[in-house]
Write a protein that holds these residues in place. Structure first.
Motif, PDB file in Angstrom:
ATOM      1  N   TRP A  51      14.199  11.770  41.121  1.00  0.00           N
ATOM      2  CA  TRP A  51      15.010  12.843  41.685  1.00  0.00           C
ATOM      3  C   TRP A  51      14.850  14.164  40.945  1.00  0.00           C
ATOM      4  CZ3 TRP A  51      18.434  15.378  38.628  1.00  0.00           C
ATOM      5  CH2 TRP A  51      18.818  14.745  37.447  1.00  0.00           C
ATOM      6  N   LEU A  86      12.386  16.769  42.199  1.00  0.00           N
ATOM      7  CA  LEU A  86      12.583  17.391  43.509  1.00  0.00           C
ATOM      8  C   LEU A  86      12.339  18.903  43.520  1.00  0.00           C
ATOM      9  CD1 LEU A  86      15.633  15.473  45.022  1.00  0.00           C
ATOM     10  CD2 LEU A  86      13.296  15.555  45.907  1.00  0.00           C
ATOM     11  N   TRP A 145       9.676  20.272  46.133  1.00  0.00           N
ATOM     12  CA  TRP A 145      10.121  21.218  47.160  1.00  0.00           C
ATOM     13  C   TRP A 145       9.269  22.491  47.127  1.00  0.00           C
ATOM     14  CZ3 TRP A 145      15.931  20.501  45.637  1.00  0.00           C
ATOM     15  CH2 TRP A 145      16.447  19.386  46.306  1.00  0.00           C
ATOM     16  N   VAL A 199      18.303  13.115  60.810  1.00  0.00           N
ATOM     17  CA  VAL A 199      19.633  12.817  60.274  1.00  0.00           C
ATOM     18  C   VAL A 199      19.982  11.342  60.462  1.00  0.00           C
ATOM     19  CG1 VAL A 199      22.097  13.282  60.511  1.00  0.00           C
ATOM     20  CG2 VAL A 199      20.477  15.185  60.543  1.00  0.00           C
ATOM     21  N   THR A 237      17.621   9.393  57.885  1.00  0.00           N
ATOM     22  CA  THR A 237      17.669   9.708  56.443  1.00  0.00           C
ATOM     23  C   THR A 237      19.021  10.254  56.001  1.00  0.00           C
ATOM     24  OG1 THR A 237      16.847  11.996  56.719  1.00  0.00           O
ATOM     25  CG2 THR A 237      15.188  10.238  56.493  1.00  0.00           C
ATOM     26  N   GLY A 238      19.929  10.506  56.947  1.00  0.00           N
ATOM     27  CA  GLY A 238      21.229  11.073  56.602  1.00  0.00           C
ATOM     28  C   GLY A 238      21.159  12.577  56.427  1.00  0.00           C
ATOM     29  N   TRP A 239      22.330  13.182  56.180  1.00  0.00           N
ATOM     30  CA  TRP A 239      22.375  14.633  55.991  1.00  0.00           C
ATOM     31  C   TRP A 239      21.620  15.059  54.736  1.00  0.00           C
ATOM     32  CZ3 TRP A 239      23.571  17.564  59.896  1.00  0.00           C
ATOM     33  CH2 TRP A 239      24.390  17.061  60.899  1.00  0.00           C
ATOM     34  N   TRP A 240      21.623  14.216  53.720  1.00  0.00           N
ATOM     35  CA  TRP A 240      20.851  14.537  52.512  1.00  0.00           C
ATOM     36  C   TRP A 240      19.362  14.552  52.833  1.00  0.00           C
ATOM     37  CZ3 TRP A 240      20.119  17.088  48.515  1.00  0.00           C
ATOM     38  CH2 TRP A 240      19.221  16.713  47.502  1.00  0.00           C
ATOM     39  N   GLY A 241      18.936  13.698  53.745  1.00  0.00           N
ATOM     40  CA  GLY A 241      17.536  13.709  54.165  1.00  0.00           C
ATOM     41  C   GLY A 241      17.169  15.010  54.854  1.00  0.00           C
ATOM     42  N   VAL A 288      18.477  17.906  54.215  1.00  0.00           N
ATOM     43  CA  VAL A 288      18.354  18.894  53.138  1.00  0.00           C
ATOM     44  C   VAL A 288      17.064  18.668  52.354  1.00  0.00           C
ATOM     45  CG1 VAL A 288      19.369  19.700  50.971  1.00  0.00           C
ATOM     46  CG2 VAL A 288      20.841  19.222  52.950  1.00  0.00           C
ATOM     47  N   LYS A 289      16.816  17.418  51.999  1.00  0.00           N
ATOM     48  CA  LYS A 289      15.707  17.084  51.108  1.00  0.00           C
ATOM     49  C   LYS A 289      14.338  17.267  51.766  1.00  0.00           C
ATOM     50  CE  LYS A 289      15.227  12.722  49.958  1.00  0.00           C
ATOM     51  NZ  LYS A 289      15.374  11.412  49.265  1.00  0.00           N
TER      52      LYS A 289
END
Length: 345
Positions: free
Chosen positions: A64, A67, A71, A210, A213-217, A219-220
């Protein structure tokens, strides 16, 4: 004898003259710089796709704390995707128009950029480079325009001309490229088509991302690389046309040759950035002729430096350069040049 010397020794206007003709400058660039090479073009595609895949694999599998680095790398790789679409928009990627249109739409999709909308507005920038109150890329406001603007607009303009320059591209993207009224009636159908392509893509892509991977996905995998891409777009655009020595001209005094040769900046960035972004920083030849493919820009710039080196502007990217621009290049007075916000107080 260089082209500049020939100008100085002839009865033709010199490089310092407002009568400097764009066509005569372009003639000094070797003809091979304008030739399209499908092999080189598709190798650029391979490079950008590979770089993006490597970046996303890094986001997925590296710890992590890596990142921020993945990015930055991935967002820079996606800037290369924009440059491929940029070539396609100028019809310098492929000889066939439909190939340019397909490539442009595909490579703009992850960036949520409607291809024809960008292409049409960007053509306006090339036709009116550094024409005061007409250029739509990064036009410097006059003190009068700034003082009469709404207070909230003034606050926003101060931000993007200051330390928040890196968000400018986001607002340029959002405010100009999704309004059919911004386009001529003859071009509106193409603009609407590109908007529809992007909207349909987003309506599928974002919910799937989403859900998986979810909301964090979100963003990530998308938001952070996308913000890095806009950092580079804002920075490239600002530096290309904004240093204290660059002049904007009102319509009556504007000259295409002078604007394209002396109104754009060549800036050297770290080599890995230039490779991933396909030499978009080599900007003077691109403004002299949009027909020069990105892989020929360095060869063209070498010729321009030899022939017109005494009148072009070259810089090296640094935080000191960005500080100079964001501290000094706020408002533009046709009589006095750049003025700061503080000078109005």
């Amino acid at each position: 004898m260089t082209a500049t010397t020939e100008w100085l020794n002839s009865t033709t206007p010199s490089p310092e003259s407002s009568n400097l003709q764009l066509k005569d400058i372009v003639k000094t660039i070797p003809r091979e710089c304008f030739e399209k090479d499908s092999r080189q073009a598709w190798l650029k595609v391979l490079l950008s796709v590979t770089a993006a895949v490597v970046g996303y694999l890094g986001i997925i599998y590296l710890p992590w704390y890596c990142l921020p680095f993945t990015w930055i790398f991935t967002g820079t790789a996606l800037t290369g995707w924009f440059v491929i679409g940029h070539d396609a928009g100028h019809r310098s990627f492929a000889k066939r128009r439909w190939v340019n249109d397909v490539v442009g739409h595909i490579f703009f999709l992850p960036l949520i950029y409607p291809f024809h909308c960008w292409r049409l507005l960007h053509d306006h920038h090339h036709l009116h480079t550094n024409k005061l109150e007409v250029d739509n890329a990064w036009d410097a406001w006059t003190p009068e325009a700034f003082q009469t603007a709404n207070p909230s607009v003034r606050l926003f303009y101060r931000a993007i001309r200051g330390r928040l320059w890196w968000i400018g591209s986001i607002f340029h993207w959002a405010l100009l490229h999704f309004k059919p009224a911004n386009f001529n009636e003859r071009d509106r159908s193409k603009a609407v088509f590109s908007m529809a392509v992007v909207i349909i893509f987003g309506a599928v892509f974002f919910p799937v991302l989403v859900l998986t991977t979810g909301w964090w996905g979100l963003v990530k995998f998308w938001l952070m690389p996308w913000l890095v891409y806009h950092f580079w777009m804002s920075t490239f655009t600002l530096v290309h046309h904004t240093i204290p020595e660059i002049h904007f001209q009102p319509i009556a005094n504007w000259s295409a040759g002078e604007a394209q040769l002396k109104g754009t900046v060549h800036c050297d960035y770290p080599r890995w950035v230039e490779i991933l972004c396909h030499d978009i920083n080599v900007h003077i030849p691109h403004h002299l002729s949009v027909g020069i493919p990105s892989y020929n820009l360095r060869k063209a710039h070498a010729s321009i430096r030899q022939n017109w080196g005494e009148v072009i502007h070259e810089r090296r990217f640094s935080w000191a350069l960005m500080k100079q621009i964001t501290d000094q290049c706020h408002l533009y007075d046709p009589e006095q040049g750049y003025r700061t916000f503080q000078s109005l107080q």
